[in-house]
Design an enzyme around this catalytic site. Structure first.
Site, PDB file in Angstrom:
ATOM      1  N   SER A   1       0.834  -1.203   0.000  1.00 51.09           N
ATOM      2  CA  SER A   1       0.000   0.000   0.000  1.00 51.09           C
ATOM      3  C   SER A   1       0.868   1.252   0.000  1.00 51.09           C
ATOM      4  CB  SER A   1      -0.922   0.007   1.228  1.00 51.09           C
ATOM      5  OG  SER A   1      -0.166   0.224   2.407  1.00 51.09           O
TER       6      SER A   1
ATOM      7  N   SER B   1       0.834   3.870   2.217  1.00 48.67           N
ATOM      8  CA  SER B   1       0.759   4.634   3.459  1.00 48.67           C
ATOM      9  C   SER B   1       2.060   5.370   3.787  1.00 48.67           C
ATOM     10  CB  SER B   1       0.372   3.726   4.626  1.00 48.67           C
ATOM     11  OG  SER B   1       1.413   2.815   4.928  1.00 48.67           O
TER      12      SER B   1
END
Length: 261
Positions: free
Chosen positions: A50, A52
């Site tokens: 991801s 993030s």
């Protein structure tokens, strides 16, 4: 009538095959033991699925984590075994370092974030600005970045602002900001408990981290797995990894062996 071969010649082939099998099994055991030792005590690879920690780490990065920096707990070992509490040879992760930890609500899940608050610190976000111990953490504009919020790469690209943020201990790193609104940008004051750390992603508006107490919250020191050190491989996630004919254009050559800061 043909003469029979001596009995020792009859058994030589089966003995040779048996010896080869035993040697193969012993070699396999050695390989497994060495691999488990390296993974538990020295290094462990992780995949970044991801965004993030964008722009520091991108989806499709393969990183190497060193295990000895913070000591060893049950989560340093495969499947969380052996079962013991606390840490041995423990060392406090330092502010600004990027670390992997076992998620407190589900330790089978590994998260990776940056250390923001140490035990006894207060942390707060106000109008998108980070405050540690009541003091504003300085940041300076550093251009823009095109962000695709969804992990599968199918989201609508948006342009986010980049800033150089300097933490109280002097560590400077890039953060991405899409907005100054919403809960993640206007939080209560967090008081970091003893033996815990407050972790945040560099992609401040697309990171589930310690700001969300029910989902992540404060991270116990014994949950830390290791420190992220460098990217050993990186590939765009536009195509399945097995479609190797796309590798020449999908591999991010400039990120390979990049040190993580």
């Amino acid at each position: 009538m043909a003469a029979k071969p001596p009995s020792n010649q009859q058994s030589s082939a089966p003995q040779s095959t048996g010896a080869m099998i035993r040697e193969w099994v012993v070699t396999l055991v050695y390989v497994v033991v060495i691999a488990v030792f390296i993974r538990s005590f020295l290094f462990e690879p992780f995949f970044i699925p991801s965004g993030s920690l964008t722009p520091t780490l991108l989806p499709g990065d393969f990183i190497l984590v060193t295990k000895w920096n913070y000591g060893y707990s049950r989560w340093s070992f495969p499947f969380g075994e052996p079962d013991f509490k606390g840490r041995i040879f423990g060392s406090l992760p330092k502010q600004g370092q990027i670390a992997v930890f076992a998620l407190p609500r589900d330790p089978s899940i590994d998260y990776i974030k940056r250390v923001i608050g140490e035990p006894g610190d207060t942390v707060q976000m106000t109008k998108g600005q980070l405050y540690i111990n009541g003091k504003e953490v300085p940041r300076t504009p550093d251009g823009t970045y095109v962000e695709t919020p969804l992990d599968d790469g199918q989201g609508v690209p948006i342009t986010v602002k980049l800033y150089k943020e300097t933490l109280p201990d002097g560590v400077t790193h890039l953060i991405a900001k899409a907005t100054d609104k919403g809960f993640a940008n206007n939080t209560p004051v967090y008081n970091v408990p003893p033996d815990h750390l407050f972790m945040m992603g560099d992609n401040r508006d697309f990171s589930e981290d310690s700001r969300f107490l029910d989902a992540v919250g404060y991270i116990p020191l014994q949950n830390f797995v290791g420190r992220a050190r460098f990217i050993w491989f990186s590939i765009r996630l536009d195509h399945p990894w097995w479609e190797i004919w796309y590798w020449p254009v999908d591999i991010r050559w400039d990120r390979i062996f990049k040190v993580i800061k």
